[in-house]
Design a protein around this motif. Structure first.
Motif, mmCIF file in Angstrom:
data_model
loop_
_atom_site.group_PDB
_atom_site.id
_atom_site.type_symbol
_atom_site.label_atom_id
_atom_site.label_comp_id
_atom_site.label_asym_id
_atom_site.label_seq_id
_atom_site.Cartn_x
_atom_site.Cartn_y
_atom_site.Cartn_z
ATOM 1 N N HIS A 174 0.834 -1.213 0.000
ATOM 2 C CA HIS A 174 0.000 0.000 0.000
ATOM 3 C C HIS A 174 0.864 1.256 0.000
ATOM 4 O O HIS A 174 0.532 2.247 0.644
ATOM 5 N N LEU A 175 1.961 1.208 -0.735
ATOM 6 C CA LEU A 175 2.869 2.352 -0.823
ATOM 7 C C LEU A 175 2.945 2.937 -2.230
ATOM 8 O O LEU A 175 3.625 3.936 -2.441
ATOM 9 N N GLY A 176 2.269 2.331 -3.177
ATOM 10 C CA GLY A 176 2.351 2.810 -4.555
ATOM 11 C C GLY A 176 1.658 4.150 -4.745
ATOM 12 O O GLY A 176 0.834 4.583 -3.947
ATOM 13 N N GLY A 177 2.027 4.835 -5.797
ATOM 14 C CA GLY A 177 1.360 6.075 -6.160
ATOM 15 C C GLY A 177 1.947 7.331 -5.565
ATOM 16 O O GLY A 177 1.255 8.338 -5.445
ATOM 17 N N ALA A 178 3.214 7.307 -5.206
ATOM 18 C CA ALA A 178 3.838 8.500 -4.628
ATOM 19 C C ALA A 178 3.751 9.674 -5.595
ATOM 20 O O ALA A 178 3.474 10.808 -5.177
ATOM 21 N N ASP A 179 3.954 9.408 -6.883
ATOM 22 C CA ASP A 179 3.892 10.482 -7.866
ATOM 23 C C ASP A 179 2.495 11.096 -7.949
ATOM 24 O O ASP A 179 2.345 12.310 -8.089
ATOM 25 N N VAL A 180 1.477 10.274 -7.800
ATOM 26 C CA VAL A 180 0.102 10.769 -7.838
ATOM 27 C C VAL A 180 -0.186 11.630 -6.611
ATOM 28 O O VAL A 180 -0.800 12.697 -6.714
ATOM 29 N N TRP A 181 0.286 11.185 -5.438
ATOM 30 C CA TRP A 181 0.104 11.991 -4.220
ATOM 31 C C TRP A 181 0.794 13.339 -4.349
ATOM 32 O O TRP A 181 0.235 14.373 -3.966
ATOM 33 N N LEU A 182 2.016 13.331 -4.873
ATOM 34 C CA LEU A 182 2.755 14.589 -5.028
ATOM 35 C C LEU A 182 2.084 15.502 -6.044
ATOM 36 O O LEU A 182 1.969 16.714 -5.831
ATOM 37 N N PHE A 183 1.612 14.936 -7.148
ATOM 38 C CA PHE A 183 0.904 15.705 -8.164
ATOM 39 C C PHE A 183 -0.371 16.315 -7.590
ATOM 40 O O PHE A 183 -0.653 17.499 -7.790
ATOM 41 N N MET A 184 -1.131 15.510 -6.850
ATOM 42 C CA MET A 184 -2.355 16.011 -6.225
ATOM 43 C C MET A 184 -2.037 17.118 -5.228
ATOM 44 O O MET A 184 -2.761 18.109 -5.136
ATOM 45 N N SER A 185 -0.943 16.969 -4.506
ATOM 46 C CA SER A 185 -0.541 17.973 -3.533
ATOM 47 C C SER A 185 -0.276 19.313 -4.198
ATOM 48 O O SER A 185 -0.722 20.361 -3.715
ATOM 49 N N VAL A 186 0.449 19.279 -5.304
ATOM 50 C CA VAL A 186 0.760 20.524 -6.020
ATOM 51 C C VAL A 186 -0.519 21.163 -6.554
ATOM 52 O O VAL A 186 -0.718 22.386 -6.429
ATOM 53 N N ILE A 187 -1.391 20.365 -7.139
ATOM 54 C CA ILE A 187 -2.653 20.903 -7.670
ATOM 55 C C ILE A 187 -3.478 21.528 -6.549
ATOM 56 O O ILE A 187 -4.001 22.643 -6.691
ATOM 57 N N LEU A 188 -3.596 20.835 -5.427
ATOM 58 C CA LEU A 188 -4.370 21.376 -4.311
ATOM 59 C C LEU A 188 -3.723 22.621 -3.716
ATOM 60 O O LEU A 188 -4.414 23.532 -3.262
ATOM 61 N N PHE A 189 -2.392 22.679 -3.724
ATOM 62 C CA PHE A 189 -1.708 23.875 -3.235
ATOM 63 C C PHE A 189 -2.017 25.074 -4.128
ATOM 64 O O PHE A 189 -2.267 26.180 -3.635
ATOM 65 N N VAL A 190 -2.033 24.855 -5.445
ATOM 66 C CA VAL A 190 -2.383 25.933 -6.372
ATOM 67 C C VAL A 190 -3.826 26.378 -6.128
ATOM 68 O O VAL A 190 -4.123 27.583 -6.076
ATOM 69 N N ILE A 191 -4.727 25.424 -5.949
ATOM 70 C CA ILE A 191 -6.130 25.763 -5.670
ATOM 71 C C ILE A 191 -6.241 26.502 -4.342
ATOM 72 O O ILE A 191 -7.012 27.463 -4.218
ATOM 73 N N ALA A 192 -5.461 26.095 -3.339
ATOM 74 C CA ALA A 192 -5.477 26.789 -2.041
ATOM 75 C C ALA A 192 -5.026 28.229 -2.202
ATOM 76 O O ALA A 192 -5.584 29.144 -1.560
ATOM 77 N N GLN A 193 -4.033 28.462 -3.058
ATOM 78 C CA GLN A 193 -3.586 29.835 -3.292
ATOM 79 C C GLN A 193 -4.657 30.646 -4.005
ATOM 80 O O GLN A 193 -4.841 31.837 -3.713
#
Length: 181
Positions: A146-165
């Motif tokens: 249950h550790l796969g998808g690190a790139d997806v988590w990081l991508f989602m994080s950046v998108i959500l950070f932009v939306i937060a801004q």
């Protein structure tokens, strides 16, 4: 038949609860298994359904617990994300008429930060598992850990950070408009 926003939010609320319970069970099982292994190490092979880490435990107890910590942290972070979603949907703090409020801005930023942490710990866990395989340890596939998808988590994080801004700027504009009225 047209689905209203209110109905969709209710469906998402129920779905969030289901996912939240599932990831809490997953996180709890990783933590309880690690504690149980401290008490009775002979049953390590019976505790892991999909992710048999008995070879890792036999190779090195410390490496085993580090791997378990990575899996537990990622699962707990997922649970925290869904807890925040449930909290905002249940607390009726989601104001459709005035979406640009400080509570919503904090919510999006918090989800972004948790997704960043999930991506980092997931990536570190995958790197650690690959390092162990390089040392000759028989490890299960990453999806079972249950550790796969690190790139997806990081991508989602950046998108959500932009939306937060964007929300932060929307809150500023909304506050300025309220002051001018």
């Amino acid at each position: 038949m047209r689905t209203s926003t209110r109905q969709m939010l209710k469906v998402l609320y129920v779905l969030s609860w289901v996912i939240f319970v599932g990831v809490c069970i997953e996180a709890g099982s990783f933590i309880v298994n690690a504690v149980f292994i401290l008490v009775n190490p002979a049953v390590v092979k019976n505790l892991w359904h999909e992710a048999d880490l008995s070879d890792l435990y036999q190779y090195n107890h410390g490496y085993f617990f580090v791997m378990n910590v990575f899996m537990s942290i990622v699962a707990v972070l997922k649970a925290c994300i869904f807890y925040l979603i449930i909290k905002i949907l249940h607390g009726k703090k989601l104001n459709i008429r005035q979406p640009f409020n400080k509570e919503m801005g904090r919510f999006i930023f918090s989800i972004s930060f948790l997704a960043l942490l999930a991506g980092l710990f997931s990536g570190w866990g995958v790197t650690y598992a690959e390092w162990l395989v390089g040392k000759g340890v028989n490890m299960p596939d990453i999806r079972y850990l249950h550790l796969g998808g690190a790139d997806v988590w990081l991508f989602m994080s950046v998108i959500l950070f932009v939306i937060a801004q964007m929300f932060r700027r929307g809150i500023e504009i909304q506050s300025e408009n309220e002051l001018t009225v």
